[in-house]
Design a protein around this motif. Structure first.
Motif: not given
Lengths: 232, 118
Positions: A52-59, A69-76, A188-198
Motif C-alpha cells: 500500500t505504501f508503494v502504490l499510494s506513492a506512485l502518481k 495514484h493507486p491504493t494498493g488495498t486489494g492485496l491486504g 486505467p490506474l485500477a487496471v495497473s493496480e490489478g496487474l501489479l497485485t497479480v
C-alpha cells in the motif's frame, strides 16, 4: 488522490470520522488477534502494508490528462480480510497527511472511509463472489484489486458531491463533475493496480504456499495440494 | 527465463504501457496544466461550485518545495519497496535453506533406511 486538508465542511469531516472510527477500532482488534495467534504472519502483514505504501506513492498519468495514484488495498484485503486492511490503510493515510500534506487530518475520516474501508470491502466482496464461482485465483485477485481501487475513488466522488452539491444540478450534477475527475481518471490506474497485485500474488504463491493455505487463499481441495501442504 | 518469470515481465510491461501511453498520445495537451493531480482538479471544481468556500484548516506541515515533496514521496515508495524486497528475499533464503537441509538429511538418512541390520 485524497480529499485535501480543510476541503470538507466541519460537519461532514466529523460525520465521516465518526463513521470510520468503529471500523478502525475493530481492525486494530483483528490485527492484534492475528499477530498474537499467528506471530509468523507479522512479516506478510508488513509486506501487505508495504505494498500500500508503494502504490499510494506512485502518481501515474491517466487517459484524462491528469494524474492520480493507486491504493494498493486489494492485496491486504484479500490476504487478511478488510478489517485489518482498515488499519494498514489508515497508517498510510496518516503518513501522507502528516509528512506530505497529501490528504489531511480534518479529512482523514472521509479518506479512511473511502480508501481503507469501502475500497477493501468492495474488492474483497468481488473476490469472494468470483471465488464462489470457481474463477481462477489470479482472475479473482485482478478483479478484487481493480474494484478496491476504483470504488475508493467513486466513494471519494460521492463524499465531495454530498458536501458540495451543484447549485443548479444538485447532488447528481456534482457527482458527475467529481466522478469525471476522480473515477474516470482512475480506471486505467485500477487496471495497473490489478496487474501489479497479480504479480505480487504470483510471487507469494511461489514463496509462501504454507501461509496462503492457512489464510484460505490457496485451497487444499485437491489431494495433490493437500499432500503438499502436509509435507510443509 | 522460466515461463513464470516471463509472465511476470509481460505483466510489468503492460503496467508500464498503461502509464506511458497517456503521455505519448498527448492526452493532457488540451489542459492548461497537463497531468496535474486529480486532487488539485477537485479543489478547483469545489471553488467553481462554491466560490466562497475557504478551506478551514491547513496542513500542520507542508513540504517547503516541490523537490522536498517528491523526496518524501520517493521515501514512502522506497520504504515500501524495501520491506517488500526484504520479505521476498527472506522467503527465498528460507526455502533454499530448507531444501538444503532436506537434501542433507536425506543423504544421511538414506543408509539408515535400508533394511539389513535387523
Amino acid at each position: 488522490m485524497h480529499i485535501a486538508e480543510g476541503f470538507l465542511p466541519p460537519a461532514h469531516a466529523i460525520a465521516w470520522g465518526v463513521a470510520s472510527a468503529p471500523f478502525v477500532v475493530h481492525g486494530v482488534r483483528s490485527l492484534t488477534r492475528e499477530v498474537r495467534e499467528h506471530p509468523e504472519s507479522t512479516l506478510l502483514l508488513g509486506a501487505s502494508g508495504a505494498f500500500t505504501f508503494v502504490l499510494s506513492a506512485l502518481k501515474l498519468p491517466s487517459v484524462t490528462g491528469s494524474c492520480s495514484h493507486p491504493t494498493g488495498t486489494g492485496l491486504g484485503a484479500i490476504l487478511f480480510r478488510p478489517p485489518i486492511m482498515a488499519v494498514l490503510g489508515t497508517i498510510t493515510l496518516l503518513f501522507q497527511a502528516l509528512l506530505l500534506a497529501h490528504g489531511g487530518l480534518t479529512t482523514l475520516g472521509a479518506n479512511v472511509f473511502s480508501m481503507a474501508i469501502a475500497g477493501p470491502w468492495a474488492g474483497y466482496g468481488v473476490y469472494r463472489l468470483l471465488r464462489g464461482w470457481d474463477v481462477p485465483l489470479m482472475v479473482t485477485v485482478f478483479f478484487g484489486a481493480f474494484v478496491a481501487d476504483l470504488s475508493t475513488y467513486c466513494v471519494t466522488s460521492v463524499q465531495l458531491a454530498l458536501a458540495f452539491p451543484d447549485p443548479g444540478s444538485g447532488f447528481l450534477g456534482a457527482l458527475g463533475k467529481f466522478g469525471s475527475i476522480f473515477a474516470v481518471t482512475q480506471v486505467p490506474l485500477a487496471v495497473s493496480e490489478g496487474l501489479l497485485t497479480v504479480i505480487v500474488m504470483r510471487l507469494l504463491v511461489q514463496s509462501s504456499k504454507g501461509e496462503l493455505t492457512r489464510l484460505g487463499v490457496l485451497l487444499t481441495r485437491s489431494g495433490e495440494r493437500k499432500q503438499e501442504a502436509v509435507a510443509r | 527465463m522460466s515461463r513464470n518469470a516471463r509472465i511476470n515481465v509481460l505483466l510489468l510491461i503492460a503496467v508500464a504501457a498503461l502509464a506511458v501511453l497517456p503521455l505519448v498520445l498527448g492526452l493532457g495537451d488540451h489542459k492548461e496544466e497537463p497531468f496535474a493531480g486529480a486532487d488539485a482538479e477537485a479543489e478547483t471544481a469545489i471553488t467553481e461550485i462554491e466560490p466562497d468556500y475557504e478551506p478551514w484548516f491547513s496542513p500542520l506541515y507542508e513540504p517547503p518545495s516541490g523537490e522536498v515533496e517528491s523526496a518524501l514521496f520517493a521515501l514512502q515508495a522506497a520504504l515500501g519497496a524495501g520491506v517488500l524486497a526484504y520479505y521476498f528475499g527472506l522467503r527465498r533464503g528460507r526455502r533454499q535453506g530448507e531444501e538444503r537441509a532436506l537434501a542433507a538429511s536425506g543423504a544421511t538418512a538414506a543408509p539408515a533406511d535400508t533394511p539389513g541390520g535387523d
